[in-house]
Motif scaffolding. Structure first.
Motif, PDB file in Angstrom:
ATOM      1  N   PHE A 124       4.675  13.782  -8.775  1.00  0.00           N
ATOM      2  CA  PHE A 124       4.034  12.926  -7.780  1.00  0.00           C
ATOM      3  C   PHE A 124       5.071  11.926  -7.254  1.00  0.00           C
ATOM      4  O   PHE A 124       6.003  11.571  -7.972  1.00  0.00           O
ATOM      5  CB  PHE A 124       2.853  12.155  -8.380  1.00  0.00           C
ATOM      6  N   TYR A 125       4.895  11.497  -6.014  1.00  0.00           N
ATOM      7  CA  TYR A 125       5.755  10.429  -5.514  1.00  0.00           C
ATOM      8  C   TYR A 125       4.946   9.506  -4.603  1.00  0.00           C
ATOM      9  O   TYR A 125       3.978   9.921  -3.977  1.00  0.00           O
ATOM     10  CB  TYR A 125       6.981  10.989  -4.782  1.00  0.00           C
ATOM     11  N   PHE A 126       5.349   8.238  -4.582  1.00  0.00           N
ATOM     12  CA  PHE A 126       4.654   7.209  -3.806  1.00  0.00           C
ATOM     13  C   PHE A 126       5.394   6.988  -2.490  1.00  0.00           C
ATOM     14  O   PHE A 126       6.600   6.749  -2.488  1.00  0.00           O
ATOM     15  CB  PHE A 126       4.599   5.886  -4.585  1.00  0.00           C
ATOM     16  N   GLU A 127       4.656   7.032  -1.434  1.00  0.00           N
ATOM     17  CA  GLU A 127       5.232   6.855  -0.096  1.00  0.00           C
ATOM     18  C   GLU A 127       4.660   5.590   0.536  1.00  0.00           C
ATOM     19  O   GLU A 127       3.437   5.442   0.607  1.00  0.00           O
ATOM     20  CB  GLU A 127       4.893   8.069   0.774  1.00  0.00           C
ATOM     21  N   ILE A 143       5.587   2.175 -11.811  1.00  0.00           N
ATOM     22  CA  ILE A 143       4.237   2.738 -11.772  1.00  0.00           C
ATOM     23  C   ILE A 143       4.300   4.220 -11.411  1.00  0.00           C
ATOM     24  O   ILE A 143       3.573   5.053 -11.969  1.00  0.00           O
ATOM     25  CB  ILE A 143       3.368   1.960 -10.761  1.00  0.00           C
ATOM     26  N   GLU A 144       5.187   4.557 -10.483  1.00  0.00           N
ATOM     27  CA  GLU A 144       5.356   5.956 -10.091  1.00  0.00           C
ATOM     28  C   GLU A 144       5.822   6.796 -11.276  1.00  0.00           C
ATOM     29  O   GLU A 144       5.331   7.916 -11.493  1.00  0.00           O
ATOM     30  CB  GLU A 144       6.358   6.047  -8.942  1.00  0.00           C
ATOM     31  N   SER A 149       3.748   2.435   5.567  1.00  0.00           N
ATOM     32  CA  SER A 149       4.396   2.205   6.859  1.00  0.00           C
ATOM     33  C   SER A 149       5.191   3.398   7.354  1.00  0.00           C
ATOM     34  O   SER A 149       5.482   3.492   8.548  1.00  0.00           O
ATOM     35  CB  SER A 149       5.317   0.979   6.767  1.00  0.00           C
ATOM     36  N   VAL A 150       5.573   4.323   6.473  1.00  0.00           N
ATOM     37  CA  VAL A 150       6.410   5.449   6.897  1.00  0.00           C
ATOM     38  C   VAL A 150       5.668   6.785   6.861  1.00  0.00           C
ATOM     39  O   VAL A 150       6.255   7.820   7.187  1.00  0.00           O
ATOM     40  CB  VAL A 150       7.684   5.547   6.023  1.00  0.00           C
ATOM     41  N   GLN A 151       4.402   6.781   6.496  1.00  0.00           N
ATOM     42  CA  GLN A 151       3.706   8.056   6.334  1.00  0.00           C
ATOM     43  C   GLN A 151       3.603   8.834   7.639  1.00  0.00           C
ATOM     44  O   GLN A 151       3.672  10.062   7.653  1.00  0.00           O
ATOM     45  CB  GLN A 151       2.312   7.844   5.740  1.00  0.00           C
ATOM     46  N   LYS A 152       3.459   8.130   8.760  1.00  0.00           N
ATOM     47  CA  LYS A 152       3.323   8.823  10.049  1.00  0.00           C
ATOM     48  C   LYS A 152       4.557   9.644  10.393  1.00  0.00           C
ATOM     49  O   LYS A 152       4.463  10.665  11.069  1.00  0.00           O
ATOM     50  CB  LYS A 152       3.074   7.813  11.170  1.00  0.00           C
ATOM     51  N   ASP A 153       5.731   9.204   9.933  1.00  0.00           N
ATOM     52  CA  ASP A 153       6.969   9.902  10.271  1.00  0.00           C
ATOM     53  C   ASP A 153       7.156  11.178   9.468  1.00  0.00           C
ATOM     54  O   ASP A 153       7.916  12.057   9.869  1.00  0.00           O
ATOM     55  CB  ASP A 153       8.172   8.971  10.049  1.00  0.00           C
ATOM     56  N   ASP A 154       6.490  11.278   8.313  1.00  0.00           N
ATOM     57  CA  ASP A 154       6.624  12.463   7.464  1.00  0.00           C
ATOM     58  C   ASP A 154       5.529  13.494   7.721  1.00  0.00           C
ATOM     59  O   ASP A 154       5.543  14.562   7.100  1.00  0.00           O
ATOM     60  CB  ASP A 154       6.576  12.055   5.987  1.00  0.00           C
ATOM     61  N   ALA A 155       4.614  13.182   8.610  1.00  0.00           N
ATOM     62  CA  ALA A 155       3.438  14.029   8.781  1.00  0.00           C
ATOM     63  C   ALA A 155       3.789  15.459   9.155  1.00  0.00           C
ATOM     64  O   ALA A 155       3.118  16.404   8.737  1.00  0.00           O
ATOM     65  CB  ALA A 155       2.505  13.424   9.831  1.00  0.00           C
ATOM     66  N   ARG A 156       4.840  15.636   9.945  1.00  0.00           N
ATOM     67  CA  ARG A 156       5.181  16.978  10.415  1.00  0.00           C
ATOM     68  C   ARG A 156       5.948  17.789   9.381  1.00  0.00           C
ATOM     69  O   ARG A 156       6.241  18.964   9.608  1.00  0.00           O
ATOM     70  CB  ARG A 156       6.000  16.884  11.715  1.00  0.00           C
ATOM     71  N   LEU A 159       0.841  -1.197   0.000  1.00  0.00           N
ATOM     72  CA  LEU A 159       0.000   0.000   0.000  1.00  0.00           C
ATOM     73  C   LEU A 159       0.878   1.250   0.000  1.00  0.00           C
ATOM     74  O   LEU A 159       1.833   1.354   0.774  1.00  0.00           O
ATOM     75  CB  LEU A 159      -0.907  -0.003   1.230  1.00  0.00           C
ATOM     76  N   TYR A 160       0.529   2.191  -0.874  1.00  0.00           N
ATOM     77  CA  TYR A 160       1.317   3.415  -1.013  1.00  0.00           C
ATOM     78  C   TYR A 160       0.399   4.632  -0.989  1.00  0.00           C
ATOM     79  O   TYR A 160      -0.718   4.602  -1.508  1.00  0.00           O
ATOM     80  CB  TYR A 160       2.125   3.406  -2.319  1.00  0.00           C
ATOM     81  N   ARG A 161       0.914   5.666  -0.370  1.00  0.00           N
ATOM     82  CA  ARG A 161       0.209   6.946  -0.369  1.00  0.00           C
ATOM     83  C   ARG A 161       0.820   7.825  -1.454  1.00  0.00           C
ATOM     84  O   ARG A 161       2.046   7.902  -1.589  1.00  0.00           O
ATOM     85  CB  ARG A 161       0.357   7.618   0.995  1.00  0.00           C
TER      86      ARG A 161
END
Length: 803
Positions: free
Chosen positions: A272-275, A249-250, A278-285, A70-72
């Motif tokens: 655009f970039y795919f994240e 795909i990206e 599992s790591v999205q919470k760390d980039d939130a800030r 799964l990617y954001r």
């Protein structure tokens, strides 16, 4: 009872003997026991807290299965020549990518609509309503309390949380009930409750009470999801086939950059970039418009780990030092036991067993102290740490291993030291006390170095809290009440009613809320495209919220010219774009030429966490106001808030009053600061306490070793002052060395720690070094000085008869 429990085992009588002697000895020497147990308990409690914070962070989003593929999808925009990451993408990206790019199995868009009217029966509130595609509950696994998530495919279905169910339905079953939701202008539409979710953990990216199908939001805009011009604030997740190359795909998805930029003028995207999910919470800030939940700042996790490890090491050093002093006081007992056949191994086991018992007692107490820590952090920080951690086997095993490790580190050396002497040497008085040899000196240097580092950190945070508390935010956040209107027609009746008692000059309106709802827009300056925040406000808005005009003028009331042709900017705007004469400068925004008529003092809408951004303020007519603001003073703010609520209920009795004090927007910064300050402040006090008691133990040992020397010096005419200076000299050198190590370590640690969390914080100055060093020197001088002074006053005959 102990015999009955241990019958049949060979060593049981010996263990019972160890228990009996240890219990009697520790009870008799309760002061020594209390110091060691309490110090170790504090040290262990900090490690438990750090372990729980780590467990909270490492288990973030762990409740969602099958997220490896799964990617954001995020985007990058170029703003002022720099890359800026955004957490939202055009609404049309998802369906186009699913249909046109091979390897994308599912897509899901997720967003929020804030302040929507929600009604069930007579209960009416405003809630944040989430929306998503129907595959949301297929991609993300939620626990269902009742109902069926498959009903989410029906556009008129709402899924609710357990908290929402309790708030609106009490003990009744909500499934099948009708809930009315107003998505636009409070026009209520009926939705059927399809399912109730179990409580969503705090360490989850998704926090919502209601969620509806995204088709409702699309219909609200009167467009379709394939229209690239359609603007709906949402994040996008793509589930990719495991065998597919995500980067390929990206790369293919970059074709939508051209499509988007050709369709819209005010939202140009660079890529655009795919994240990975599992790591999205760390980039939130670090990403704008992130929408979903974020983890703790990495500095908070490592800061807690470093500080609590330091405290535990101090506790271990203190435990070792006081145990050595205690062992010296029992040398005659050791000699007698060895004379009557006691083995060295048995002496070691006895002392180690006593130390281990104290460690067990410390662990038990540390659990309760850790519970207090957890309760405090749950109250001050937006987290929810589970206090029932003994149900977590990995944590339980870790705590037991930690117990044995601490017992070995802190208890093994004193036990070895106590058992190594020959009985004849002890009884003849030939044993030399360990005193302040290189080992004990090193222990003391590092113990005090860590303590000073903790004290230094606590001082820095105290100074920072005071600095941030008194820092000028650029507007009067303490004396403003904000009333969201939801409907522009409500401003004038509410203003007229409140103006009767509070004056028309103290009331204004706006579309945006200062510090909460600024829009990011593009404008042209001398033909070059730039970005800035935009606030659309009333003519006297700046006066009401307390923003000072530094240059030029404010908006004129009811001025058509100012509405269509004028703009006010902040100082950050002037600095960022290097405007020499702002009052003679024009900008172009939405094909209109706007004259800068004023420059206001910088204000901090985002608190201490983000830098002040270039901001435009545009005059908007009263018919467009979405918020009313009213100003008072510290003495009457409660009355003003009550009057606003009363007036609202009189005008709109069927609608909830959603007013709030503007300083609530600073609550996150305040709570974060208080949480950090309280945690580190208490740790600093504990470190100081343990170091002082450790110093007292070492000084006592050293003075006892030099008792006869002190007596001889007094016989030869040495004064009390000279004796105190002689003995204190060694400890003075140790303390000075520890101060250098502790202050330098504290400086580098805290400078990095604060810069990772805050943009605006108190810079560490010389006063912090001076205060930290003075505190530790003063307390240490008192601690050691009193002990040495008492010994120096003793009669030489008592000292020479000693032992």
């Amino acid at each position: 009872m102990l015999i009955a429990l241990t019958r049949g085992a060979y060593l049981h009588p010996m263990i019972i003997n160890y228990l009996t002697i240890a219990f009697r000895t520790l009870r008799k020497n309760y002061q020594y026991t209390f110091i060691n147990v309490l110090g170790m308990a504090v040290g262990l409690s900090g490690i438990i807290l750090t372990l729980l914070i780590y467990n909270y962070e490492s288990s973030f989003d762990s409740g969602y299965s099958n997220t490896n593929s799964l990617y954001r999808v995020n985007c990058v925009r170029i703003e002022e020549g720099e890359e800026q990451k955004w957490g939202i993408v055009p609404l049309a990206f998802g369906p186009f990518a699913k249909n046109e790019i091979d390897g994308i199995q599912k897509y899901c868009r997720y967003g929020f609509r804030y302040g929507s009217l929600v009604q069930f029966g007579d209960i009416v509130h405003r809630e944040s309503v989430a929306y998503s595609d129907k595959d949301f509950f297929d991609i993300f696994s939620f626990t269902v309390k009742s109902g069926n998530l498959k009903k989410f495919s029906d556009k008129q279905t709402v899924i609710i949380s357990a908290d929402f169910a309790k708030k609106y339905f009490a003990d009744a079953d909500p499934v099948g009930q009708i809930v009315k939701i107003g998505l636009d202008n409070d026009q209520l539409n009926a939705y059927v409750v399809g399912a109730v979710l179990a409580e969503i953990p705090k360490n989850s990216s998704f926090q919502f009470d209601l969620i509806i199908p995204i088709e409702n939001i699309i219909d609200l805009h009167g467009a379709n999801e394939y229209d690239w011009r359609m603007s709906v604030r949402s994040v996008l997740y793509l589930q990719v086939a495991a065998e597919k190359d995500v980067r390929q795909i990206e790369d293919i998805s970059q074709k939508y950059v051209v499509v988007n930029n050709g369709a819209v003028d005010n939202w140009k995207i660079d890529r655009f970039y795919f994240e990975p999910f599992s790591v999205q919470k760390d980039d939130a800030r670090f990403i704008r418009a992130f929408t979903t939940g974020s983890g703790l700042p990495i500095s908070a996790l490592y800061g807690s780990l470093i500080m609590n490890t330091l405290i535990l090491l101090i506790a271990c050093f203190n435990f070792t030092n006081t145990s050595l002093v205690y062992a010296n006081n029992r040398l005659r007992e050791i000699g007698i036991r060895r004379t009557f056949g006691g083995l060295r191994k048995q002496i070691f086991q006895q002392f180690f067993f006593e130390n281990f018992m104290m460690c067990i007692a410390a662990l038990i107490i540390s659990v309760e102290i850790a519970n207090l820590w957890v309760m405090m952090l749950n109250r001050l920080w937006p987290i929810r740490i589970d206090r029932y951690y003994f149900y977590n086997w990995p944590i339980t095993i870790y705590l037991l291993l930690l117990l044995f490790a601490v017992a070995l580190i802190a208890g093994a050396f004193p036990a070895y030291y106590a058992s190594r002497f020959h009985p004849t040497e002890i009884l003849k008085g030939k044993v030399k006390f360990i005193g302040t040899n290189n080992f004990s000196r090193a222990l003391l240097v590092w113990q005090f170095g860590f303590s000073i580092m903790a004290i230094f950190s606590a001082l820095v945070l105290t100074q920072n809290a005071r600095f941030q508390k008194t820092m000028d935010w650029g507007f009067d956040k303490e004396n403003i009440v904000v009333v969201p209107l939801q409907n522009e027609a409500r401003y004038e009746p509410l203003r007229d009613m409140l103006a009767k008692t509070h004056g028309d000059q103290n009331i204004s309106g706006s579309i945006n809320i200062l510090g909460y709802q600024a829009a990011n827009v593009e404008f042209a300056l001398d033909g070059i495209i730039h970005n800035a925040d935009l606030l659309q406000v009333g003519s006297n808005y700046l006066d009401v919220v307390g923003c000072d005009i530094q240059e030029g003028r404010n908006f004129h009331k009811n001025s058509e010219f100012d509405v269509s042709s004028s703009v006010i900017v902040n100082e950050a705007f002037v600095r960022a774009f290097q405007i020499d004469d702002p009052l003679n400068q024009k900008i172009t925004y939405e094909n209109a030429s706007l004259q800068i008529i004023g420059v206001i003092h910088d204000f901090m809408p985002y608190g201490f966490f983000e830098p002040v951004k270039p901001t435009l303020l545009q005059l908007t007519p009263e018919l467009s106001y979405e918020n009313l603001v009213i100003r008072g003073s510290n003495e009457d703010m409660t009355a003003i808030f009550a009057d606003a609520g009363k007036a609202w209920k009189e005008l709109y009795p069927d609608l909830p009053f959603d007013g709030f004090f503007m300083d609530q927007l600073a609550a996150e910064a305040t709570h974060t600061n208080q949480g950090i300050l309280m945690q580190f402040g208490i740790l600093g006090i504990f470190a100081l306490f343990m170091s002082v008691t450790g110093l007292y133990s070492v000084v006592s040992l050293n003075v006892r070793k030099r008792t006869k020397e002190i007596g001889i010096r007094k016989v030869h005419g040495a004064s009390v002052t000279s004796i105190m200076g002689l003995i204190n000299l060694e400890f003075g050198v140790i303390l000075l060395l520890a101060i250098v190590i502790g202050c330098l370590g504290g400086y580098f640690f805290m400078d990095r720690f604060l810069s990772d969390i805050f943009t605006y914080y108190h810079k560490i100055g010389a006063s912090t070094f001076i205060i930290a060093g003075s505190v530790i020197l003063t307390l240490s001088a008192l601690t050691s000085g009193i002990k040495i002074y008492v010994m120096a006053l003793r009669s030489p005959t008592e000292s020479l008869r000693y032992e």
